[in-house]
Scaffold this active site. Structure first.
Site, PDB file in Angstrom:
ATOM      1  N   SER A  13      -5.701   9.654   3.245  1.00 14.77           N
ATOM      2  CA  SER A  13      -7.171   9.357   3.779  1.00 14.77           C
ATOM      3  C   SER A  13      -8.087  10.742   4.010  1.00 14.77           C
ATOM      4  CB  SER A  13      -6.948   8.527   5.003  1.00 14.77           C
ATOM      5  OG  SER A  13      -8.287   8.076   5.385  1.00 14.77           O
ATOM      6  N   HIS A  39      -9.689   5.254   0.086  1.00 21.70           N
ATOM      7  CA  HIS A  39      -9.988   3.796   0.328  1.00 21.70           C
ATOM      8  C   HIS A  39     -10.717   3.138  -0.571  1.00 21.70           C
ATOM      9  CE1 HIS A  39      -8.230   4.167   4.293  1.00 21.70           C
ATOM     10  NE2 HIS A  39      -8.574   5.361   4.391  1.00 21.70           N
ATOM     11  N   GLU A  48      -6.246   2.570  -1.621  1.00 17.73           N
ATOM     12  CA  GLU A  48      -5.384   2.297  -0.619  1.00 17.73           C
ATOM     13  C   GLU A  48      -3.917   2.398  -1.447  1.00 17.73           C
ATOM     14  OE1 GLU A  48      -6.398  -0.365   2.192  1.00 17.73           O
ATOM     15  OE2 GLU A  48      -8.118   0.796   2.976  1.00 17.73           O
TER      16      GLU A  48
END
Lengths: 324, 324
Positions: B128, B170, B197
């Site tokens: 992330s 994401h 993800e």
């Protein structure tokens, strides 16, 4: 007579403020002479939806608005409903469930009458479900997500007003890259067309080409899989697909795109008026400098000083040339 | 010594079941000899997050896990923290706020030590926020949506472990085509990389090229704007951008992609074992038919009849050749 324009609207078109898209549709239908047929078969709130568009189209100047809403394939064989389409100068298909719409009308006299209206030059518009059904291959349903996954969506047969294509709508708002990519990966002869909300792809025939113009607040996204490398013919259920080499075009309002040749039609470059005025002044200065050099045989440094004085005094050129 | 691998993880990597990505990271760090530095600067829940990764990496066989969590640029000048990175055989950056992470570490001795670790061959992974910071240009923040719009996102400077690129994460789940397209439209020298993800882009240096391999459950999306036509240098605030001619690659697990040349590296075609067995049998049949023709000089129709009888009896070939 060339085929009529198609207006492929991505849903949620503005109905309260500028109404850019709906205004263009009423004008294309003939304005004060417009006789618009509203097809609300896709919608579960048929009469209410027809009422809204009836009021809107009349407010925008249409002479007449009629509701034609077959609810079964039997209805779609009713000669009276078909006759309404034969008299229409504009056809508008509402949103709702596109699989219901296609299942009721495609391959019936009613469906054929929509195609015939398009072919005799009538504008055919549709929003959301009414947009999807215009392509040869139609997204039936499917979930959101940016990544294409095997079987995440289903294809059904549309009306085929737009050849060799698959249309998706609410494109920006509902994260639909994945399902459109899945379809063009499995069918690389199709062009994928994703239309945002309050946005229309207006397609007109020009010299045998389908030329698209974008109208409205969002963009139209075109996915061209002509040179794709993919594993979509063998990927396992629900796994992400290899879709390499798809050419992507995001086209905002004002863009024009040749769907037949799959190329952007570029506009002449826009000129900044301030920059143009500045350039014109520099050009005048240079011409004057050249004249001065020819007349006086003075050096460039002295000439620049004279020019600075001219600008400072802002006298008209034919006078300050004499007093320099 | 070549640079170490980068593991660019799109967030929400599996921690409970197969743990494909984290297992690969611990192995690349040296397995039983691994000494892993966890950098949880991006996270507001620093100690708790470190605890999770500490437990995970030890369970997966790492010898030692240390937390190094500068919270200010002053911390990032602390020689003790820098020394921890110098001893690490693997570096892992957690998720959280990537602008906090880059604002604290980029351009400090601590940030330089991450780059140095990569250069001496150590694996550097991040999930992330920890993925975003690895590129030269970093998505700072920005909203969702498939269509690129002017100013919908902001760019800040990342660590630059991956050259000439901008990474987003994401990607499948948070509808991030728009913001990545906006950035590559404004900066067409960058390659846009969107990681889903529980998916990692593993980048290794091969003969001076950055070669990417995809691991995990989703896909890595590459946007190559080399030949883009765009109005991103003049579009008005919040209006959708023209981004025409971007080449798109969606790459699921197992794909390999040359980021330097921007081409898919194709694998040898996979063979279906059943189809191969069938083909081998047909080939044997044809060889036998050719022998029979040479021996008997009979017509092909008669030979096909003999073959049908052979298959039916399923006798070994050297015997039934004699009895035909």
């Amino acid at each position: 007579m060339p085929a009529g324009p198609l207006m492929i609207i991505g849903g949620a078109e503005d109905k309260l403020r500028k109404r850019t898209i709906l205004t263009e549709f009423v004008e294309a239908s003939g304005g004060p002479d417009a006789r618009i047929a509203v097809i609300a078969t896709a919608s579960s709130l048929g009469p209410e939806v027809v009422e809204v568009y009836d009021a809107l189209f009349r407010k925008l100047g249409a002479a007449e608005v009629v509701s034609v809403r077959p609810q079964s394939r039997e209805d779609a064989h009713d000669p009276e409903l078909v006759a309404e389409l034969e008299k229409a100068t504009g056809v508008f298909m509402t949103g709702g469930n596109q699989l219901k719409l296609s299942a009721v009308v495609c391959g019936t006299p009613f469906g054929d009458a929509i195609v015939a209206a398009h072919q005799r030059g009538v504008v055919v518009a549709g929003t959301s479900a009414g947009a999807s059904i215009q392509s040869s291959h139609m997204v039936a349903f499917g979930g959101p997500g940016s990544t294409p996954k095997q079987r995440m969506t289903q294809v059904a047969a549309g009306l085929g007003l737009l050849r060799s294509s698959v249309i998706d709508q609410h494109f920006d708002q509902r994260n639909r890259y994945g399902r459109l990519l899945m379809i063009v990966s499995q069918s690389p002869s199709l062009l994928g067309i994703g239309v945002d909300e309050d946005t229309a792809a207006v397609v007109e025939e020009r010299d045998g080409h389908e030329v698209m113009r974008v109208v409205g607040r969002g963009a139209v996204t075109v996915l061209d899989p002509s040179r794709i490398v993919t594993n979509a013919y063998e990927a396992k259920r629900s796994s992400p697909l290899l879709s390499s080499g798809v050419v992507l075009h995001v086209l905002p309002a004002g863009s024009r795109f040749d769907l037949t040749d799959r190329v952007l039609l570029t506009e002449p470059a826009r000129h900044d008026p301030e920059e143009a005025a500045e350039l014109a002044e520099v050009t005048r200065d240079l011409q004057r400098m050249a004249r001065d050099i020819a007349a006086d045989d003075v050096g460039p440094a002295e000439l620049r000083r004279r020019q600075a004085r001219r600008h400072h005094r802002t006298e008209p050129p034919h006078q300050d040339g004499a007093t320099a």
